[in-house]
Design a protein around this motif. Structure first.
Motif, PDB file in Angstrom:
ATOM      1  N   SER A  46       8.325   2.757-101.010  1.00 45.25           N
ATOM      2  CA  SER A  46       8.840   1.791-101.976  1.00 45.25           C
ATOM      3  C   SER A  46       9.315   0.523-101.285  1.00 45.25           C
ATOM      4  O   SER A  46       9.079  -0.597-101.757  1.00 45.25           O
ATOM      5  CB  SER A  46       9.978   2.422-102.783  1.00 45.25           C
ATOM      6  OG  SER A  46      10.512   1.499-103.697  1.00 45.25           O
ATOM      7  N   ARG A  47       9.983   0.699-100.149  1.00 46.83           N
ATOM      8  CA  ARG A  47      10.482  -0.465 -99.412  1.00 46.83           C
ATOM      9  C   ARG A  47       9.342  -1.311 -98.861  1.00 46.83           C
ATOM     10  O   ARG A  47       9.412  -2.537 -98.843  1.00 46.83           O
ATOM     11  CB  ARG A  47      11.391  -0.004 -98.267  1.00 46.83           C
ATOM     12  CG  ARG A  47      12.741   0.537 -98.752  1.00 46.83           C
ATOM     13  CD  ARG A  47      13.489   1.217 -97.619  1.00 46.83           C
ATOM     14  NE  ARG A  47      13.857   0.284 -96.578  1.00 46.83           N
ATOM     15  CZ  ARG A  47      14.276   0.632 -95.369  1.00 46.83           C
ATOM     16  NH1 ARG A  47      14.356   1.928 -95.062  1.00 46.83           N
ATOM     17  NH2 ARG A  47      14.600  -0.276 -94.479  1.00 46.83           N
ATOM     18  N   ILE A  61       6.255  -1.578-100.203  1.00 49.32           N
ATOM     19  CA  ILE A  61       5.615  -2.248-101.335  1.00 49.32           C
ATOM     20  C   ILE A  61       6.408  -3.470-101.774  1.00 49.32           C
ATOM     21  O   ILE A  61       5.845  -4.516-102.092  1.00 49.32           O
ATOM     22  CB  ILE A  61       5.446  -1.265-102.519  1.00 49.32           C
ATOM     23  CG1 ILE A  61       4.402  -0.198-102.168  1.00 49.32           C
ATOM     24  CG2 ILE A  61       5.051  -2.010-103.796  1.00 49.32           C
ATOM     25  CD1 ILE A  61       4.279   0.905-103.196  1.00 49.32           C
ATOM     26  N   ASN A  62       7.736  -3.341-101.756  1.00 46.40           N
ATOM     27  CA  ASN A  62       8.595  -4.431-102.225  1.00 46.40           C
ATOM     28  C   ASN A  62       9.123  -5.305-101.098  1.00 46.40           C
ATOM     29  O   ASN A  62       9.942  -6.194-101.334  1.00 46.40           O
ATOM     30  CB  ASN A  62       9.769  -3.854-103.022  1.00 46.40           C
ATOM     31  CG  ASN A  62       9.319  -3.211-104.315  1.00 46.40           C
ATOM     32  OD1 ASN A  62       8.945  -3.892-105.262  1.00 46.40           O
ATOM     33  ND2 ASN A  62       9.322  -1.880-104.351  1.00 46.40           N
ATOM     34  N   ASN A  63       8.626  -5.041 -99.852  1.00 50.21           N
ATOM     35  CA  ASN A  63       9.041  -5.817 -98.685  1.00 50.21           C
ATOM     36  C   ASN A  63      10.550  -5.886 -98.565  1.00 50.21           C
ATOM     37  O   ASN A  63      11.138  -6.944 -98.358  1.00 50.21           O
ATOM     38  CB  ASN A  63       8.444  -7.231 -98.744  1.00 50.21           C
ATOM     39  CG  ASN A  63       8.406  -7.870 -97.365  1.00 50.21           C
ATOM     40  OD1 ASN A  63       8.081  -7.217 -96.378  1.00 50.21           O
ATOM     41  ND2 ASN A  63       8.738  -9.149 -97.294  1.00 50.21           N
ATOM     42  N   TYR A  64      11.181  -4.756 -98.711  1.00 45.44           N
ATOM     43  CA  TYR A  64      12.646  -4.688 -98.711  1.00 45.44           C
ATOM     44  C   TYR A  64      13.140  -3.996 -97.439  1.00 45.44           C
ATOM     45  O   TYR A  64      12.645  -2.942 -97.048  1.00 45.44           O
ATOM     46  CB  TYR A  64      13.141  -3.923 -99.929  1.00 45.44           C
ATOM     47  CG  TYR A  64      14.645  -3.781-100.001  1.00 45.44           C
ATOM     48  CD1 TYR A  64      15.440  -4.841-100.413  1.00 45.44           C
ATOM     49  CD2 TYR A  64      15.259  -2.589 -99.639  1.00 45.44           C
ATOM     50  CE1 TYR A  64      16.816  -4.729-100.463  1.00 45.44           C
ATOM     51  CE2 TYR A  64      16.635  -2.453 -99.690  1.00 45.44           C
ATOM     52  CZ  TYR A  64      17.415  -3.527-100.104  1.00 45.44           C
ATOM     53  OH  TYR A  64      18.777  -3.407-100.142  1.00 45.44           O
ATOM     54  N   PRO A  75       0.777   0.478-107.525  1.00 46.94           N
ATOM     55  CA  PRO A  75       2.170   0.721-107.907  1.00 46.94           C
ATOM     56  C   PRO A  75       2.293   1.066-109.386  1.00 46.94           C
ATOM     57  O   PRO A  75       1.677   0.416-110.242  1.00 46.94           O
ATOM     58  CB  PRO A  75       2.854  -0.618-107.587  1.00 46.94           C
ATOM     59  CG  PRO A  75       2.019  -1.194-106.496  1.00 46.94           C
ATOM     60  CD  PRO A  75       0.606  -0.801-106.823  1.00 46.94           C
ATOM     61  N   SER A  92       4.579   0.599-111.499  1.00 50.33           N
ATOM     62  CA  SER A  92       5.137  -0.460-112.345  1.00 50.33           C
ATOM     63  C   SER A  92       4.072  -1.440-112.798  1.00 50.33           C
ATOM     64  O   SER A  92       4.272  -2.205-113.741  1.00 50.33           O
ATOM     65  CB  SER A  92       6.233  -1.229-111.589  1.00 50.33           C
ATOM     66  OG  SER A  92       5.695  -1.850-110.447  1.00 50.33           O
ATOM     67  N   MET A 108       6.432 -14.393-107.236  1.00 48.68           N
ATOM     68  CA  MET A 108       6.995 -13.685-106.096  1.00 48.68           C
ATOM     69  C   MET A 108       6.939 -14.671-104.936  1.00 48.68           C
ATOM     70  O   MET A 108       5.854 -15.069-104.496  1.00 48.68           O
ATOM     71  CB  MET A 108       6.186 -12.425-105.769  1.00 48.68           C
ATOM     72  CG  MET A 108       6.196 -11.404-106.896  1.00 48.68           C
ATOM     73  SD  MET A 108       5.291  -9.883-106.468  1.00 48.68           S
ATOM     74  CE  MET A 108       6.417  -9.183-105.244  1.00 48.68           C
ATOM     75  N   MET A 160       2.061  -7.252 -99.116  1.00 46.27           N
ATOM     76  CA  MET A 160       2.967  -6.929-100.210  1.00 46.27           C
ATOM     77  C   MET A 160       2.435  -7.475-101.531  1.00 46.27           C
ATOM     78  O   MET A 160       2.448  -6.788-102.559  1.00 46.27           O
ATOM     79  CB  MET A 160       4.356  -7.507 -99.940  1.00 46.27           C
ATOM     80  CG  MET A 160       5.366  -7.217-101.057  1.00 46.27           C
ATOM     81  SD  MET A 160       6.804  -8.311-101.007  1.00 46.27           S
ATOM     82  CE  MET A 160       6.106  -9.860-101.602  1.00 46.27           C
ATOM     83  N   ASN A 171       1.191  -5.312-104.835  1.00 43.39           N
ATOM     84  CA  ASN A 171       1.784  -5.490-106.149  1.00 43.39           C
ATOM     85  C   ASN A 171       0.802  -6.068-107.167  1.00 43.39           C
ATOM     86  O   ASN A 171       1.181  -6.394-108.285  1.00 43.39           O
ATOM     87  CB  ASN A 171       3.016  -6.387-106.046  1.00 43.39           C
ATOM     88  CG  ASN A 171       4.243  -5.632-105.577  1.00 43.39           C
ATOM     89  OD1 ASN A 171       4.918  -4.970-106.359  1.00 43.39           O
ATOM     90  ND2 ASN A 171       4.523  -5.697-104.281  1.00 43.39           N
TER      91      ASN A 171
END
Length: 328
Positions: A19-20, A22-25, A47, A49, A93, A110, A114
């Motif tokens: 998850s991190r 995919i969301n570049n977190y 993803p 979502s 984004m 990323m 997405n």
């Protein structure tokens, strides 16, 4: 249909890590990111979502990749893009790459993970292979990212001619150019060519000082200060307004009078600079028109991926004369 847990299992990481990525977190190693992206590709994972994209629907997401919004020009352009895209029903984004190839590479992955509908890029890293492999519609601002990727820019050549010519009109003949790194194939190289052409037409020698975009402000300040301490030209054309303002500040610190001893003109002409530093003469880029054209071309590509577009689109600029050029 593959699930997040399937990707995690194949990559040998936790679901949270996937998850991190995919969301570049958060802070993750390039090795970990690569394992996750490879697993996603092997499993054809999308993803959850954004699962509606599998049904042929759009995500209404646009990726923006720019060097950094702390620069007034890119900040105003990104804000304008976001506002105009929102009016058309799209969200953005935003990815700030700031000359970091690894960071930019991660952002590209990323955005693709997405499933953004398209990408607008004004990045400064020209060698990353991901741009050549991107399947999503892509339009470039002022950067050559590949043969099939249209470029939108202001008229850099004419702008440079206007700036250099304006300095000549004041009587200056010893004119320097303060410019970023001039990489082959970039439209912004036309500013260098415009400057050189005007000087050649007037049988004058050029003086070019390269100050890469990613150069630290302290290093840039020291470089310009050293140059001006050794010799004061009659005019300076800086290819961005922030460098022009820095040059004026350095000149003041050295007791050099603007414009009596040194005339300065910049390039970009954002509303911020003209409102808060109205004494700076500059070349104004049409940011609203640039943004509108970038979006228009991107939406055409989204609607029809096979549509034929021009290689380059060039928009006119105008000169903004002020105290740093003309005095009171």
């Amino acid at each position: 249909m593959a699930k997040l847990a399937d990707v995690a299992a194949l990559a040998g990481v936790s679901v949270t890590t996937v998850s991190r990525v995919i969301n570049n977190y958060g802070s993750l190693s390039e090795k970990t990111k690569q394992k996750v992206f490879t697993a996603m590709q092997e499993l054809n994972y999308q993803p959850n979502s954004l699962a509606r994209s599998l049904q042929g629907k759009k995500t209404q997401l646009i990726g923006l990749i720019f060097p950094g919004v702390s620069n007034p020009f890119f900040g105003e352009l990104v804000q304008t893009l976001e506002s105009q895209l929102f009016q058309k029903g799209y969200r953005v984004m935003l990815c700030n790459s700031l000359g970091d190839a690894q960071k930019e590479r991660s952002y590209v992955r990323m955005l693709l993970a997405n499933q953004v509908d398209g990408i607008i890029a004004g990045a400064h890293n020209l060698t990353i292979p991901e741009y050549q492999e991107i399947k999503a519609p892509l339009i470039s601002f002022d950067r050559d990212l590949g043969e099939t990727i249209p470029i939108v820019s202001s008229d850099n050549y004419t702008g440079a001619r206007l700036a250099t010519g304006a300095l000549l009109e004041t009587g200056a003949q010893d004119i320097w150019l303060l410019t970023g790194a001039n990489d082959p194939g970039n439209p912004t190289n036309e500013r260098l060519r415009g400057y050189q052409t005007v000087l050649a037409e007037n049988h004058l020698a050029p003086t070019i000082v390269e100050l890469p975009f990613a150069m630290a402000a302290e290093v840039k300040w020291t470089t310009i200060q050293q140059k001006l301490s050794q010799h004061v030209p009659e005019g300076i054309f800086a290819t961005d307004d922030m460098t022009a303002i820095m040059t004026i500040q350095i000149a003041h610190s050295l007791g050099i009078k603007i414009p009596e001893q040194l005339r300065v003109i910049g390039y970009d002409g954002t509303a911020l600079i003209r409102n808060y530093y109205p004494d700076l003469a500059t070349i104004v880029q049409p940011i609203t028109a640039i943004s509108a054209l970038l979006i228009e071309l991107l939406l055409k590509r989204i609607q029809d991926p096979q549509i034929q577009l021009e290689d380059r689109y060039v928009l006119p600029v105008k000169r903004y004369a002020a105290k740093s050029l003309l005095g009171n």
